[in-house]
Design a protein around this motif. Structure first.
Motif, PDB file in Angstrom:
ATOM      1  N   LEU A 138       0.806  -1.220   0.000  1.00 19.85           N
ATOM      2  CA  LEU A 138       0.000   0.000   0.000  1.00 19.85           C
ATOM      3  C   LEU A 138       0.838   1.269   0.000  1.00 19.85           C
ATOM      4  O   LEU A 138       0.450   2.292  -0.556  1.00 19.85           O
ATOM      5  N   LYS A 220      -2.440   3.414   5.164  1.00 21.38           N
ATOM      6  CA  LYS A 220      -3.226   2.517   6.021  1.00 21.38           C
ATOM      7  C   LYS A 220      -2.896   2.803   7.473  1.00 21.38           C
ATOM      8  O   LYS A 220      -1.742   3.116   7.797  1.00 21.38           O
ATOM      9  N   ARG A 243      -6.885   2.529   4.163  1.00 23.07           N
ATOM     10  CA  ARG A 243      -7.203   1.186   4.617  1.00 23.07           C
ATOM     11  C   ARG A 243      -7.055   1.188   6.142  1.00 23.07           C
ATOM     12  O   ARG A 243      -6.245   1.956   6.675  1.00 23.07           O
ATOM     13  N   ASP A 463      -3.263  -4.170  -1.496  1.00 24.43           N
ATOM     14  CA  ASP A 463      -4.412  -3.978  -2.381  1.00 24.43           C
ATOM     15  C   ASP A 463      -4.324  -5.055  -3.457  1.00 24.43           C
ATOM     16  O   ASP A 463      -3.234  -5.527  -3.794  1.00 24.43           O
TER      17      ASP A 463
END
Ligand code: NAD
Length: 469
Positions: A138, A220, A243, A463
């Motif tokens: 990410l 995230k 996230r 992802d």
């Protein structure tokens, strides 16, 4: 003179102008001075992590795995040093289920996570074409940790992030920042600069945690802490579509069925409730006992609990330490005081010196009493009598929390049937809270979003990209 600690940013030790005191909960002495970072320091750490991501994320899977294994070896090498620091700032004893045990867990999770991988999956390969599922890192992961298991939870957050090619900025609790700083320093001995950074703050005027949750370059947040703070994190993370993995509070119920041997389960019940002095997300915080065995279960539990040595965690003979901080101590005292009017105190009930609170067991409580309804997060266990198992299940489920639960019975199939009706992420049979690195762990309802551990936990740091050809 107490040592002054520094942040770790881009592989360098970075001092701050302001510091804050970290105190030993057993003695009140100052253990060290922690950096009181400003939001500009957070920006510098995020920039260092973003720069490191460019090369770290491009390394081969084998190279990343090898680096994670080197981190695991470093943790083992410094295990005793970190255990001592955890005891000094957190209060838990070196022995029992204390800081050496926490370091054992940190090592086990680091090792297991290093060995996991998420290879590309072929979803389709035929005349109509090929479809591949790739897992991609990410970017910068922000980790926010609580004070109950400072090093183990830091490892739970950081290792899967690194293993999947992300870089990290970690912010520990202001109550226990020193062991995390030291852990990150040690990790930096083997990792490239900027891959893991540590910023600490006192939760004063500039909240580093809040700054992380809204930071545009953090992709995230992995957060472990209370439901209230988790809600704030979720709200501010929404703006940047981050996230999130949220591991939040629990109010785990244990249900004892009428066929148990009370003497045999007493030790398991005690440690289910009092591990880390009850300051454990998935500790047993409410105990429902069938009327046929109620008196005997209470008697054996108290007999086991009253012999547990309590004291300064640095003493090799001690098995339970103090409550970690004054706020938590006050909360436990308030709930226990309120319970005294409603139930029967079988053990403890009166605070000791300083932050010491003895293991407290209160019987004959009802589901709407505060000690049952609220997360005490401390050494006080309420016991509730029931007549019909369906009532016990309904009462256990009457909670906004849904982290863990347990069923105690000699009939494993019957216990599994009860387990399946409990609204929580994990249910243990004849034990409580026994998490392990290969089994996903997470809460339902308000206890969180997402899971940690195992392959499912690792996936949360990626992802998906699907390539159709
Ligand atoms: P807390 O929510 O007070 O603090 C957790 C972290 O959030 C700390 O690092 C704190 O500095 C930071 N923080 C404070 N304000 C913030 C903000 N506005 N935005 C972002 N971060 C912020 O929790 P705590 O008292 O440290 O820990 C106890 C709680 O954690 C209990 O409810 C317990 O059940 C829960 N917990 C859950 C798990 C789990 O895995 N589910 C594990 C351990 C603890």
């Amino acid at each position: 003179m107490a040592k002054t600690y520094a942040m770790v940013i881009g592989g360098q030790s970075v001092e701050t102008k302001e510091t804050f005191e970290v105190k030993n909960p057993s003695t009140g002495e100052i253990v060290g001075l922690a950096p009181n970072a400003k939001l500009v320091d957070l920006d510098a750490a995020v920039a260092a992590a973003a720069a490191a991501f460019e090369t770290w994320s491009q390394k081969s899977d084998e190279d990343i795995q090898a680096a994670c294994e080197e981190v695991t070896a470093k943790i083992a090498e410094h295990s005793e040093e970190l255990a001592q620091l955890i005891t000094l700032e957190q209060g838990k004893p070196l022995n029992g289920l204390g800081s050496r045990w926490e370091m054992g867990g940190a090592g086990a999770w680091a090792g297991y996570t290093s060995g996991l991988s998420l290879p590309m999956k072929v979803l389709q390969d035929n005349n109509e074409g090929q479809v591949e599922l790739h897992r991609k890192p990410l970017g910068v992961v922000g980790s926010i940790t609580p004070w109950n298991f400072p090093v183990m939870i830091a490892i739970w957050h950081m290792m899967p992030a690194l293993r999947t090619g992300n870089t990290v900025v970690i912010k520990p609790s202001p109550y226990t920042p020193l062991s995390t700083i030291r852990l990150v320093e040690i990790m930096n001995e083997v990792l490239p600069a900027g891959v893991v950074n540590c910023v600490t703050g006192s939760d004063g005027a500039e909240s580093i945690g809040a700054g992380m949750s809204s930071h545009p370059d953090i992709k995230k947040i992995v957060f472990t802490g209370s439901i209230g703070t988790g809600e704030k994190v979720a709200r501010s993370a929404a703006e940047t579509m981050k996230r999130m993995t949220l591991e939040l509070g629990g109010n785990d119920a244990g249900i004892v069925l009428p066929d148990v041997d009370p003497a045999q389960i007493a030790e398991g019940l005690f440690w289910g409730g009092f591990i880390n002095n009850g300051q454990t997300c998935a500790a047993m915080k409410r105990l429902y006992v069938h009327e046929d065995v109620y008196d005997e279960v209470c008697e054996h539990l108290v007999a086991f609990a009253k012999n547990i040595p309590l004291g300064d965690g640095m003493s090799e003979d001690v098995i339970l330490g103090p409550v970690q901080n004054q706020m938590q101590f006050n909360k436990v005292k308030e709930l226990v005081d309120a319970a005294k009017d409603k139930g029967r105190v079988l053990l403890g009930g009166e605070p000791g010196e300083g932050l010491f609170f003895p293991p407290t067991i209160v019987a004959d409580l009802e589901n709407d009493d505060a000690l049952v309804r609220e997360e005490q997060f401390g050494p006080a266990l309420p016991i509730i009598k029931y007549s019909h198992v369906d009532d016990a299940i309904a009462q256990a489920n009457q909670s906004e929390n849904g982290l863990g639960g347990s069923v105690w019975s000699q009939d494993i199939e019957k216990a599994k049937e009860v387990a399946s009706k409990m609204q929580c992420g994990s249910v243990w049979i004849n034990k409580h809270g026994a998490i392990q690195p290969n089994a996903p762990f997470g809460g339902v309802k308000k206890s969180g979003i997402g899971v940690e551990f195992g392959e499912e936990g690792l996936q949360e740091y990626t992802d998906i990209q699907v390539i159709f050809s």
